[in-house]
Scaffold this active site. Sequence first.
Site, short mmCIF file in Angstrom:
data_model
loop_
_atom_site.label_atom_id
_atom_site.label_comp_id
_atom_site.label_asym_id
_atom_site.label_seq_id
_atom_site.Cartn_x
_atom_site.Cartn_y
_atom_site.Cartn_z
N HIS A 181 -3.52 -4.90 7.74
CA HIS A 181 -3.63 -3.73 8.60
C HIS A 181 -2.74 -3.87 9.83
CE1 HIS A 181 -5.28 -0.05 10.38
NE2 HIS A 181 -5.37 0.26 9.11
N GLY A 225 1.21 -1.53 4.32
CA GLY A 225 1.56 -0.20 3.84
C GLY A 225 2.42 0.59 4.79
N HIS A 226 1.80 1.09 5.86
CA HIS A 226 2.43 2.09 6.72
C HIS A 226 3.82 1.67 7.20
CE1 HIS A 226 3.08 4.53 10.38
NE2 HIS A 226 2.51 5.46 9.65
N GLU A 258 -10.61 -9.74 3.15
CA GLU A 258 -9.34 -9.34 3.76
C GLU A 258 -9.61 -9.28 5.26
OE1 GLU A 258 -7.25 -5.83 2.34
OE2 GLU A 258 -6.28 -5.65 4.31
N ASP A 314 -0.22 4.48 -0.06
CA ASP A 314 -0.96 5.69 0.35
C ASP A 314 -0.07 6.73 1.01
OD1 ASP A 314 -3.25 4.38 -0.42
OD2 ASP A 314 -4.03 4.09 1.61
N HIS A 315 0.84 6.24 1.89
CA HIS A 315 1.56 7.21 2.72
C HIS A 315 2.73 7.87 2.00
CE1 HIS A 315 -1.31 6.70 5.69
NE2 HIS A 315 -1.08 5.40 5.82
N ARG A 363 -9.64 7.72 -0.68
CA ARG A 363 -10.57 8.12 0.39
C ARG A 363 -11.54 9.18 -0.08
NH1 ARG A 363 -10.41 7.13 5.62
NH2 ARG A 363 -8.96 5.49 6.22
N HIS A 417 -5.73 3.43 -1.45
CA HIS A 417 -7.06 3.71 -0.89
C HIS A 417 -7.47 5.10 -1.34
CE1 HIS A 417 -9.74 3.60 3.00
NE2 HIS A 417 -10.39 4.08 1.96
N GLU A 474 -8.72 0.18 -2.68
CA GLU A 474 -9.57 0.15 -1.48
C GLU A 474 -10.51 1.35 -1.55
OE1 GLU A 474 -6.13 -1.54 1.57
OE2 GLU A 474 -7.02 0.42 1.91
N THR A 482 -7.11 6.13 10.19
CA THR A 482 -6.90 5.00 9.29
C THR A 482 -8.13 4.11 9.41
OG1 THR A 482 -5.43 3.14 8.75
CG2 THR A 482 -5.63 3.68 11.08
N THR A 483 -8.24 3.09 8.55
CA THR A 483 -9.41 2.21 8.63
C THR A 483 -9.47 1.60 10.03
OG1 THR A 483 -8.89 1.70 6.33
CG2 THR A 483 -10.63 0.40 7.38
N ARG A 507 3.33 18.87 1.46
CA ARG A 507 3.88 20.05 0.79
C ARG A 507 3.00 20.51 -0.38
NH1 ARG A 507 9.48 21.63 1.14
NH2 ARG A 507 9.78 21.80 3.37
N ARG A 513 -7.44 12.62 0.93
CA ARG A 513 -6.37 13.20 1.74
C ARG A 513 -4.98 12.76 1.29
NH1 ARG A 513 -7.17 9.64 7.22
NH2 ARG A 513 -9.31 10.34 6.99
N HIS A 514 -4.88 11.62 0.59
CA HIS A 514 -3.55 11.23 0.08
C HIS A 514 -3.63 10.85 -1.40
CE1 HIS A 514 -5.19 7.42 1.48
NE2 HIS A 514 -4.81 7.56 2.74
N ASN A 567 0.85 -1.19 0.00
CA ASN A 567 0.00 0.00 0.00
C ASN A 567 0.89 1.25 0.00
OD1 ASN A 567 -1.45 2.26 1.08
ND2 ASN A 567 -3.10 0.87 1.63
N1 PXP Z 1 -5.93 -3.19 4.50
C1 PXP Z 1 -6.87 -2.21 4.57
C2 PXP Z 1 -8.29 -2.57 4.30
C3 PXP Z 1 -6.51 -0.88 4.85
O1 PXP Z 1 -7.46 0.07 4.90
C4 PXP Z 1 -5.15 -0.59 5.05
C5 PXP Z 1 -4.74 0.84 5.30
O2 PXP Z 1 -5.06 1.63 4.20
C6 PXP Z 1 -4.22 -1.63 4.96
C7 PXP Z 1 -4.63 -2.92 4.71
C8 PXP Z 1 -2.76 -1.39 5.18
O3 PXP Z 1 -2.57 -1.15 6.55
P1 PXP Z 1 -1.17 -0.62 7.07
O4 PXP Z 1 -0.91 0.68 6.38
O5 PXP Z 1 -1.35 -0.50 8.54
O6 PXP Z 1 -0.16 -1.68 6.68
#
Ligand code: PXP
Length: 244
Positions: A191, A213-214, A155, A11-12, A47, A45, A72, A102-103, A20, A51-52, A9
Amino acid sequence: MPTAKLSVNVDHVATLREARGGREPDPVHAAVVVKIAGADGVTVHLRKDRRHIKEKDVKLIKEVVNIPLTLEMGLFDDILEFAIDVKPDKVTLVPERVREVTTERGFDLKDKSEFEQVKRFVGKLREHGIFSGLFVEPEKEVIDKVLDVGADFVELNTTEYAMKMNLDILHKIAQASKYAVENKLYVMAGHALSVHNIQMVAKIHYISEFSIGHSIISRSIFLGLQKAIEEIKEAIRVSRLLSD
Ligand code: PXP
């Protein structure tokens, strides 16, 4: 035993870009690196508050980076139309809340109107040939409801296990994934997973794919910060040298 797939993922990467409001770092570039690194897919994702990740990121990853793309999304009709247009390889529906960081949870599908809405979204995605799944709490009753809505995959939410690393919670994930596979669902988990808590979850061979992701994006800072500092120091040094 074959290894599980990994979808990263990104997103971040976009979160940092939005700090910025410019172009860097680019989640599309990140998706290219994800592919080069040998991951099996990229997840984003989109959203409601954008936001990202933005629409253009999703489109570019789909068009330019040759890697399976998972989108997502919450239960929003405009994003559903977008998904149908872009046709990602799969869509994971999540119970998105407006101001959450976050979710926060997976679907439990106890609420009748939420159940009906999810069913409508899954039906629409199927109509357009898009593989669809739900982010859910790891419980047998919820898997039964996923089967009722006709989704292709689940998931399983790993947040509680990731935070507590408790064996009872791990057992719940194992049981739910076994039950889902026995009922012909493709099983993903994700997650809050990281190199520090994935070991026991990775042993559950009913899980075909992890979405992470994170932690990967966070760790990549320290895996690369030294190099980035050395690079800028060298640029300053060479520039001075040439101006002498
Ligand atoms: N799965 C889902 C459904 C999520 O919403 C997210 C976060 O966007 C992730 C997985 C990834 O989670 P993490 O960023 O904590 O690894």
